[in-house]
Design a protein around this motif. Sequence first.
Motif, PDB file in Angstrom:
ATOM      1  N   ARG A 111       0.810  -1.219   0.000  1.00 11.26           N
ATOM      2  CA  ARG A 111       0.000   0.000   0.000  1.00 11.26           C
ATOM      3  C   ARG A 111       0.846   1.273   0.000  1.00 11.26           C
ATOM      4  O   ARG A 111       0.386   2.319  -0.467  1.00 11.26           O
ATOM      5  CB  ARG A 111      -0.917   0.000   1.206  1.00 11.26           C
ATOM      6  CG  ARG A 111      -2.019  -1.034   1.150  1.00 11.26           C
ATOM      7  CD  ARG A 111      -3.222  -0.511   0.409  1.00 11.26           C
ATOM      8  NE  ARG A 111      -3.968   0.429   1.239  1.00 11.26           N
ATOM      9  CZ  ARG A 111      -4.925   1.238   0.784  1.00 11.26           C
ATOM     10  NH1 ARG A 111      -5.203   1.264  -0.497  1.00 11.26           N
ATOM     11  NH2 ARG A 111      -5.573   2.041   1.596  1.00 11.26           N
ATOM     12  N   ILE A 112       2.067   1.192   0.525  1.00  5.84           N
ATOM     13  CA  ILE A 112       2.933   2.372   0.552  1.00  5.84           C
ATOM     14  C   ILE A 112       4.018   2.298  -0.514  1.00  5.84           C
ATOM     15  O   ILE A 112       4.909   3.151  -0.554  1.00  5.84           O
ATOM     16  CB  ILE A 112       3.586   2.533   1.940  1.00  5.84           C
ATOM     17  CG1 ILE A 112       4.474   1.327   2.261  1.00  5.84           C
ATOM     18  CG2 ILE A 112       2.533   2.729   3.017  1.00  5.84           C
ATOM     19  CD1 ILE A 112       5.271   1.478   3.539  1.00  5.84           C
ATOM     20  N   SER A 113       3.949   1.287  -1.383  1.00  3.35           N
ATOM     21  CA  SER A 113       4.962   1.120  -2.422  1.00  3.35           C
ATOM     22  C   SER A 113       4.808   2.205  -3.484  1.00  3.35           C
ATOM     23  O   SER A 113       3.691   2.632  -3.820  1.00  3.35           O
ATOM     24  CB  SER A 113       4.829  -0.265  -3.061  1.00  3.35           C
ATOM     25  OG  SER A 113       5.728  -0.394  -4.152  1.00  3.35           O
ATOM     26  N   SER A 114       5.937   2.636  -4.030  1.00  8.92           N
ATOM     27  CA  SER A 114       5.916   3.625  -5.113  1.00  8.92           C
ATOM     28  C   SER A 114       5.632   2.984  -6.464  1.00  8.92           C
ATOM     29  O   SER A 114       5.350   3.700  -7.432  1.00  8.92           O
ATOM     30  CB  SER A 114       7.264   4.363  -5.160  1.00  8.92           C
ATOM     31  OG  SER A 114       8.336   3.443  -5.334  1.00  8.92           O
ATOM     32  N   ASN A 115       5.690   1.660  -6.524  1.00  2.77           N
ATOM     33  CA  ASN A 115       5.359   0.949  -7.753  1.00  2.77           C
ATOM     34  C   ASN A 115       3.842   0.934  -7.918  1.00  2.77           C
ATOM     35  O   ASN A 115       3.113   0.441  -7.057  1.00  2.77           O
ATOM     36  CB  ASN A 115       5.916  -0.479  -7.693  1.00  2.77           C
ATOM     37  CG  ASN A 115       5.786  -1.206  -9.011  1.00  2.77           C
ATOM     38  OD1 ASN A 115       4.716  -1.280  -9.598  1.00  2.77           O
ATOM     39  ND2 ASN A 115       6.902  -1.740  -9.489  1.00  2.77           N
ATOM     40  N   ARG A 116       3.361   1.445  -9.026  1.00  2.37           N
ATOM     41  CA  ARG A 116       1.919   1.570  -9.216  1.00  2.37           C
ATOM     42  C   ARG A 116       1.231   0.212  -9.307  1.00  2.37           C
ATOM     43  O   ARG A 116       0.096   0.050  -8.847  1.00  2.37           O
ATOM     44  CB  ARG A 116       1.631   2.388 -10.480  1.00  2.37           C
ATOM     45  CG  ARG A 116       2.016   3.854 -10.361  1.00  2.37           C
ATOM     46  CD  ARG A 116       1.567   4.632 -11.580  1.00  2.37           C
ATOM     47  NE  ARG A 116       1.869   6.054 -11.451  1.00  2.37           N
ATOM     48  CZ  ARG A 116       1.555   6.975 -12.367  1.00  2.37           C
ATOM     49  NH1 ARG A 116       0.934   6.597 -13.493  1.00  2.37           N
ATOM     50  NH2 ARG A 116       1.855   8.239 -12.172  1.00  2.37           N
ATOM     51  N   ASN A 166       1.165  -1.291  -5.753  1.00  2.00           N
ATOM     52  CA  ASN A 166       0.242  -0.493  -4.957  1.00  2.00           C
ATOM     53  C   ASN A 166      -1.199  -0.747  -5.379  1.00  2.00           C
ATOM     54  O   ASN A 166      -2.093  -0.850  -4.525  1.00  2.00           O
ATOM     55  CB  ASN A 166       0.581   0.992  -5.101  1.00  2.00           C
ATOM     56  CG  ASN A 166      -0.217   1.867  -4.157  1.00  2.00           C
ATOM     57  OD1 ASN A 166      -1.408   2.081  -4.343  1.00  2.00           O
ATOM     58  ND2 ASN A 166       0.445   2.381  -3.131  1.00  2.00           N
ATOM     59  N   ARG A 220       0.047  -0.441   7.487  1.00  2.00           N
ATOM     60  CA  ARG A 220       0.290   0.750   6.664  1.00  2.00           C
ATOM     61  C   ARG A 220       0.227   2.021   7.519  1.00  2.00           C
ATOM     62  O   ARG A 220       1.092   2.895   7.423  1.00  2.00           O
ATOM     63  CB  ARG A 220      -0.738   0.837   5.536  1.00  2.00           C
ATOM     64  CG  ARG A 220      -0.615   2.101   4.691  1.00  2.00           C
ATOM     65  CD  ARG A 220      -1.856   2.344   3.871  1.00  2.00           C
ATOM     66  NE  ARG A 220      -3.031   2.520   4.708  1.00  2.00           N
ATOM     67  CZ  ARG A 220      -3.339   3.633   5.338  1.00  2.00           C
ATOM     68  NH1 ARG A 220      -2.538   4.700   5.255  1.00  2.00           N
ATOM     69  NH2 ARG A 220      -4.434   3.723   6.078  1.00  2.00           N
ATOM     70  N   GLN A 245       3.350   4.639   8.296  1.00  2.00           N
ATOM     71  CA  GLN A 245       3.245   6.048   7.936  1.00  2.00           C
ATOM     72  C   GLN A 245       3.238   6.967   9.152  1.00  2.00           C
ATOM     73  O   GLN A 245       3.415   8.179   9.001  1.00  2.00           O
ATOM     74  CB  GLN A 245       1.981   6.269   7.110  1.00  2.00           C
ATOM     75  CG  GLN A 245       2.046   5.645   5.722  1.00  2.00           C
ATOM     76  CD  GLN A 245       0.818   5.906   4.879  1.00  2.00           C
ATOM     77  OE1 GLN A 245      -0.252   6.204   5.416  1.00  2.00           O
ATOM     78  NE2 GLN A 245       0.953   5.813   3.562  1.00  2.00           N
ATOM     79  N   LYS A 289       9.173  10.925   8.614  1.00  2.00           N
ATOM     80  CA  LYS A 289       9.958  10.687   7.401  1.00  2.00           C
ATOM     81  C   LYS A 289      11.446  10.907   7.634  1.00  2.00           C
ATOM     82  O   LYS A 289      12.280  10.378   6.898  1.00  2.00           O
ATOM     83  CB  LYS A 289       9.463  11.604   6.284  1.00  2.00           C
ATOM     84  CG  LYS A 289       8.043  11.305   5.823  1.00  2.00           C
ATOM     85  CD  LYS A 289       7.643  12.206   4.668  1.00  2.00           C
ATOM     86  CE  LYS A 289       6.225  11.873   4.201  1.00  2.00           C
ATOM     87  NZ  LYS A 289       5.803  12.762   3.067  1.00  2.00           N
ATOM     88  N   LYS A 317      16.864   1.288   0.801  1.00  2.00           N
ATOM     89  CA  LYS A 317      15.509   1.513   1.282  1.00  2.00           C
ATOM     90  C   LYS A 317      14.971   0.288   2.014  1.00  2.00           C
ATOM     91  O   LYS A 317      14.276   0.406   3.027  1.00  2.00           O
ATOM     92  CB  LYS A 317      14.595   1.855   0.107  1.00  2.00           C
ATOM     93  CG  LYS A 317      13.228   2.356   0.527  1.00  2.00           C
ATOM     94  CD  LYS A 317      12.421   2.852  -0.660  1.00  2.00           C
ATOM     95  CE  LYS A 317      11.075   3.396  -0.195  1.00  2.00           C
ATOM     96  NZ  LYS A 317      10.279   3.915  -1.357  1.00  2.00           N
TER      97      LYS A 317
END
Length: 241
Positions: free
Chosen positions: A90-95, A98, A153, A157, A161, A174
């Motif tokens: 859910r927090i992945s930058s891969n669309r 995600n 998630r 979050q 950061k 990462k």
Amino acid sequence: MIDQDRARPAIVEVGDGAAIPSKSDIGLFTAWRIAFIGAIGLLAFLAITKPDPYLNILKFVPDGILVTFQVTVGAILLALVIGLVAGLGRISSNRVINGIASLYVEIIRGIPLLVQLFYIYYALGRFVHVPDMASAIIAMAVCYGAYMGEVIRAGIQSIPKGQMEAARSLGMTKGQAMRHVILPQAAKVVLPPIGNEFIALLKDSSLVSILAVATFCAGGGSSRRRASPISRPIRSLPSSI
């Protein structure tokens, strides 16, 4: 010499508060203690006066509790794994990742657990044979894995950061920063809601009786149906009605 504290008469107070009494409230006779003692006394009275079915139900309690905890513990462990994967997705930058994780969470959370139990055991059972216990654990893990994903998630979050930025500045990748810095801090945040999900899963384990899994609630229900004609009202109605 007589100890003044021991000579003082005991005072019993009855409280109406909803809080569970602590160890220091020895003389406080709260509603929790009244309900607990009353339930134990009622069970003992029914088992003595009406051994069939109440004594038979009490004999089933150890086996039913064991099966209930087996289903609950197995499902919660598998749900944690599924929830961790879903939460990270859910927090992945891969669309793509995600989108798949979001689709799983949104769809599964909108389907009742009972429907998922029926689908995994009866629908998938036409193609792949899945044992009763495994079907119950898989269905409950898939259902609660979606809720666990949102819990994890939110926990990830909630970490500032700056923690990730500081770990990356030290030369971590990462993945290393997530594994060694973020997740250990998020574990403290998500522990209380995970405990709530465990309690909810324990209560929902009564639904697996539809798969012929002999849980704690299923044994009591079957004994009641054998002993009471109330469970057969339709068959006893006249045909003219």
